[in-house]
Design an enzyme around this catalytic site. Structure first.
Site, mmCIF file in Angstrom:
data_model
loop_
_atom_site.group_PDB
_atom_site.id
_atom_site.type_symbol
_atom_site.label_atom_id
_atom_site.label_comp_id
_atom_site.label_asym_id
_atom_site.label_seq_id
_atom_site.Cartn_x
_atom_site.Cartn_y
_atom_site.Cartn_z
ATOM 1 N N ARG A 15 0.802 -1.217 0.000
ATOM 2 C CA ARG A 15 0.000 0.000 0.000
ATOM 3 C C ARG A 15 0.840 1.275 0.000
ATOM 4 O O ARG A 15 0.318 2.358 -0.211
ATOM 5 C CB ARG A 15 -0.971 -0.023 1.196
ATOM 6 C CG ARG A 15 -2.100 -1.026 1.018
ATOM 7 C CD ARG A 15 -2.830 -1.330 2.320
ATOM 8 N NE ARG A 15 -2.138 -2.347 3.118
ATOM 9 C CZ ARG A 15 -2.589 -2.840 4.277
ATOM 10 N NH1 ARG A 15 -3.726 -2.389 4.765
ATOM 11 N NH2 ARG A 15 -1.912 -3.749 4.940
ATOM 12 N N GLU A 152 -10.117 -11.213 11.464
ATOM 13 C CA GLU A 152 -9.737 -10.179 10.500
ATOM 14 C C GLU A 152 -10.985 -9.603 9.845
ATOM 15 O O GLU A 152 -11.973 -10.317 9.644
ATOM 16 C CB GLU A 152 -8.810 -10.760 9.436
ATOM 17 C CG GLU A 152 -7.437 -11.099 9.937
ATOM 18 C CD GLU A 152 -6.777 -9.922 10.645
ATOM 19 O OE1 GLU A 152 -6.459 -8.925 9.982
ATOM 20 O OE2 GLU A 152 -6.611 -9.992 11.875
ATOM 21 N N ARG A 433 41.475 47.268 -12.802
ATOM 22 C CA ARG A 433 40.348 47.680 -13.636
ATOM 23 C C ARG A 433 40.844 48.797 -14.511
ATOM 24 O O ARG A 433 41.816 49.488 -14.174
ATOM 25 C CB ARG A 433 39.142 48.125 -12.796
ATOM 26 C CG ARG A 433 39.410 49.298 -11.897
ATOM 27 C CD ARG A 433 38.186 49.713 -11.091
ATOM 28 N NE ARG A 433 38.537 50.796 -10.205
ATOM 29 C CZ ARG A 433 38.340 50.802 -8.893
ATOM 30 N NH1 ARG A 433 37.801 49.761 -8.300
ATOM 31 N NH2 ARG A 433 38.693 51.839 -8.181
HETATM 32 C C1 UD1 Z 1 -2.398 -7.136 11.153
HETATM 33 C C2 UD1 Z 1 -3.284 -8.079 11.987
HETATM 34 C C3 UD1 Z 1 -4.537 -7.339 12.430
HETATM 35 C C4 UD1 Z 1 -4.157 -6.085 13.210
HETATM 36 C C5 UD1 Z 1 -3.208 -5.223 12.388
HETATM 37 C C6 UD1 Z 1 -2.703 -4.111 13.276
HETATM 38 C C7 UD1 Z 1 -2.959 -10.379 11.183
HETATM 39 C C8 UD1 Z 1 -3.472 -11.456 10.320
HETATM 40 N N1 UD1 Z 1 -3.630 -9.227 11.165
HETATM 41 O O1 UD1 Z 1 -3.117 -6.772 9.981
HETATM 42 O O2 UD1 Z 1 -5.327 -8.189 13.255
HETATM 43 O O3 UD1 Z 1 -5.321 -5.348 13.525
HETATM 44 O O4 UD1 Z 1 -2.076 -5.988 11.956
HETATM 45 O O5 UD1 Z 1 -1.805 -3.264 12.610
HETATM 46 O O6 UD1 Z 1 -1.981 -10.596 11.862
HETATM 47 N N2 UD1 Z 1 4.298 -9.448 8.054
HETATM 48 C C9 UD1 Z 1 5.353 -10.318 7.883
HETATM 49 N N3 UD1 Z 1 5.181 -11.390 7.076
HETATM 50 C C10 UD1 Z 1 4.013 -11.661 6.455
HETATM 51 C C11 UD1 Z 1 2.936 -10.764 6.627
HETATM 52 C C12 UD1 Z 1 3.108 -9.653 7.451
HETATM 53 O O7 UD1 Z 1 6.431 -10.132 8.440
HETATM 54 O O8 UD1 Z 1 3.956 -12.675 5.746
HETATM 55 C C13 UD1 Z 1 4.496 -8.267 8.928
HETATM 56 C C14 UD1 Z 1 4.301 -6.954 8.199
HETATM 57 O O9 UD1 Z 1 5.551 -6.469 7.712
HETATM 58 C C15 UD1 Z 1 3.741 -6.038 9.288
HETATM 59 C C16 UD1 Z 1 3.050 -7.000 10.241
HETATM 60 O O10 UD1 Z 1 3.515 -8.292 9.941
HETATM 61 O O11 UD1 Z 1 4.756 -5.333 9.971
HETATM 62 C C17 UD1 Z 1 1.543 -6.934 10.059
HETATM 63 O O12 UD1 Z 1 1.251 -7.261 8.699
HETATM 64 P P1 UD1 Z 1 0.246 -6.380 7.840
HETATM 65 O O13 UD1 Z 1 0.164 -6.933 6.476
HETATM 66 O O14 UD1 Z 1 0.522 -4.940 8.009
HETATM 67 O O15 UD1 Z 1 -1.099 -6.784 8.605
HETATM 68 P P2 UD1 Z 1 -2.437 -5.979 8.741
HETATM 69 O O16 UD1 Z 1 -3.269 -6.204 7.567
HETATM 70 O O17 UD1 Z 1 -2.140 -4.579 9.130
HETATM 71 CA CA CA Z 2 -0.210 -3.246 9.457
#
Ligand code: UD1
Ligand code: CA
Length: 455
Positions: A15, A152, A433
């Protein structure tokens, strides 16, 4: 009991629509990931593992020494990322594990410490209430009020979605409980990922730790959230400086990196941006409109409407309005770089003045010398940079071209409009000059173009 921390930072950051890894975007001049790691360390936790995306050497490089990083090759979700971290850490059966998202830079040291202190075994989930829960995992409670799951938004029914009580990807687990839950995560959800949030359902009922100030929990997924976090962090930084005795006419128009050092008694007018390793000493007045990076401003100095990069501004020095001080500029006590003056890789000695319209590059100026308006050091001969040396008590006349390499001795003068190509000995006047000619009666003889009669 040992507390180990896992920071999830391997997300794609889709995003942000930007090549820079999400956690390297900066908030008040510091990468997001460093805020998170700094808060964890501040809470006294030293065993930290950060899960980072593939091809992200820059993220690993940004981490402080002693912090472990582990790459998550395929992005399989927050649960999958936690698994990979646990594999790197080893046996945690006797430990507590703090899991936190790498994109939440606003958590304070106090909040992290309080969360860990509140953990009573099993699982503790950090929760908060937000005005707009869009995008967050919702807390699900049973009739008794116990937390039984995090769902979620994509996977939630309308009733669950209506809740404003949300989870923020921050937990403390007993290591044994976490190790038991992770192998049971399934990908039967909207994103086909292993959600760490599902561990809560598996380990339920779990404890909740509520953070009153939901702004601390703000996660950064997009540029508007980044700007919001930056504003909140700057507000905190400015408040702390005002408590420490710094005057700001408008804290909302004062932009201070976390890395900046100010002394009590500094005065900041609106439109001041201080970045990197910039410092301002007591009694200095800065702004309106100053951008300074990696620069120092000395006691009692006055700097306004100017740009400073890698510059050293000494005590009681006057800068601006409209000066550009480039790297390697050193202005000694009581000197001046005035209006429309550019200085680079040069030293201006105590009490010397460059008041208006000048370019000083690769030069050294001694004490109490005056550089006239329009003076330029011609420091580039088309091949390399050459030095100009100006002694003490020198008077450089207006519009002097100092063709480097050239040296002007102590107490010497140059005449206005001179192109000085040879050294000037101490105490001499150098003028270069052509003589002024005068043609008497010229106007009458020629007549005026608009008046053929010559009247
Ligand atoms: C996540 C939570 C949600 C919470 C929100 C708060 C889950 C499934 N959802 O959603 O409940 O309200 O954070 O901010 O956990 N990341 C990894 N590897 C991955 C996926 C994500 O390291 O495979 C890391 C991302 O870099 C990030 C964090 O995990 O720092 C959260 O991931 P993100 O995709 O931002 O989750 P949200 O959709 O925000
Ligand atoms: Ca997040």
């Amino acid at each position: 009991m040992t507390v180990r921390a896992i920071v999830l930072a391997a997300g794609k950051g889709t995003r942000m629509k930007c090549d820079l890894p999400k956690v390297l975007h900066t908030v008040a001049g510091r990468p997001i990931i460093n805020w998170v790691v700094g808060a964890i360390q501040g809470a006294g936790i030293s065993d930290i593992t950060v899960v980072i995306p593939p091809d992200s050497d820059a993220v690993a490089a940004a981490l402080p020494a002693g912090v472990r990083s582990v790459v998550q090759q395929d992005r399989g979700g927050t649960g999958h990322a936690t698994k990979i971290a646990l594999e790197a850490i080893g046996d945690v059966a006797k430990d507590q594990v703090l899991v936190i998202a790498g994109d939440t830079p606003l958590f304070t040291v106090e909040t992290i410490a309080a969360l860990v202190a509140a953990h009573r075994g099993g699982t503790t989930v950090l929760i908060t209430r937000v005005p707009d829960p869009t995008g967050y995992g919702r807390i699900v409670r049973n009739r008794a009020g116990d937390i039984t799951a995090i769902v979620e938004e994509r996977d939630a029914d309308a009733a669950t979605r209506a809740s404003d009580e949300v989870a923020m990807s921050t937990y403390v687990f007993d290591g044994a409980a976490l190790a038991r839950a992770l192998p049971r995560l399934r990908r039967d959800n909207a994103k086909k990922e292993e959600y760490l949030t599902d561990a809560v359902g598996i380990l339920a009922p779990v404890a909740g730790f509520e953070v009153e100030d939901h702004r601390q929990t703000l996660g950064i997924n997009s540029h508007d959230q980044l700007a919001a976090a930056d504003a909140l962090m700057r507000e905190r930084i400015n408040e702390a400086w005002m408590v420490a005795g710094v005057w700001m006419q408008d804290p909302y128009a004062t932009y201070l990196d976390a890395t900046v050092a100010l002394s009590p008694g500094v005065r900041l007018y609106p439109g001041v941006h201080l970045e990197g390793a910039t410092s301002v000493a007591a009694g200095a007045v800065v702004g309106p409109q100053v951008f300074a990076i990696d620069s120092s401003i000395g006691t009692g100095a006055r700097v306004w409407y100017s740009v400073l990069r890698g510059a050293e501004v000494g005590e009681q020095v006057d800068v601006g309005p409209f000066a550009s001080l480039r790297p390697g500029t050193v202005l000694h006590r009581g000197s001046k770089a005035g209006t429309f003056v550019e200085i680079k890789a040069s030293t201006v000695g105590p009490g010397s003045k460059v008041p208006h319209l000048a370019y000083i590059g690769d030069a050294s100026i001694g004490e109490d010398s005056n550089i006239g308006a329009g003076t330029i050091t011609c420091n580039f001969d088309g091949f390399r940079k050459q030095r100009t040396v100006i002694g003490d008590h020198v008077f450089i006349g207006s519009d002097t071209m100092l063709v480097a390499p050239v040296e002007i001795g102590d107490g010497a003068f140059t005449g206005a409009g001179s192109a000085i190509t040879r050294d000037v000995s101490p105490g001499s006047l150098a003028v270069e000059r052509s003589q002024q000619r005068e043609v008497p009666g010229y106007a009458a003889r020629r007549g005026r173009a608009d008046d053929p009669e010559g009247e």
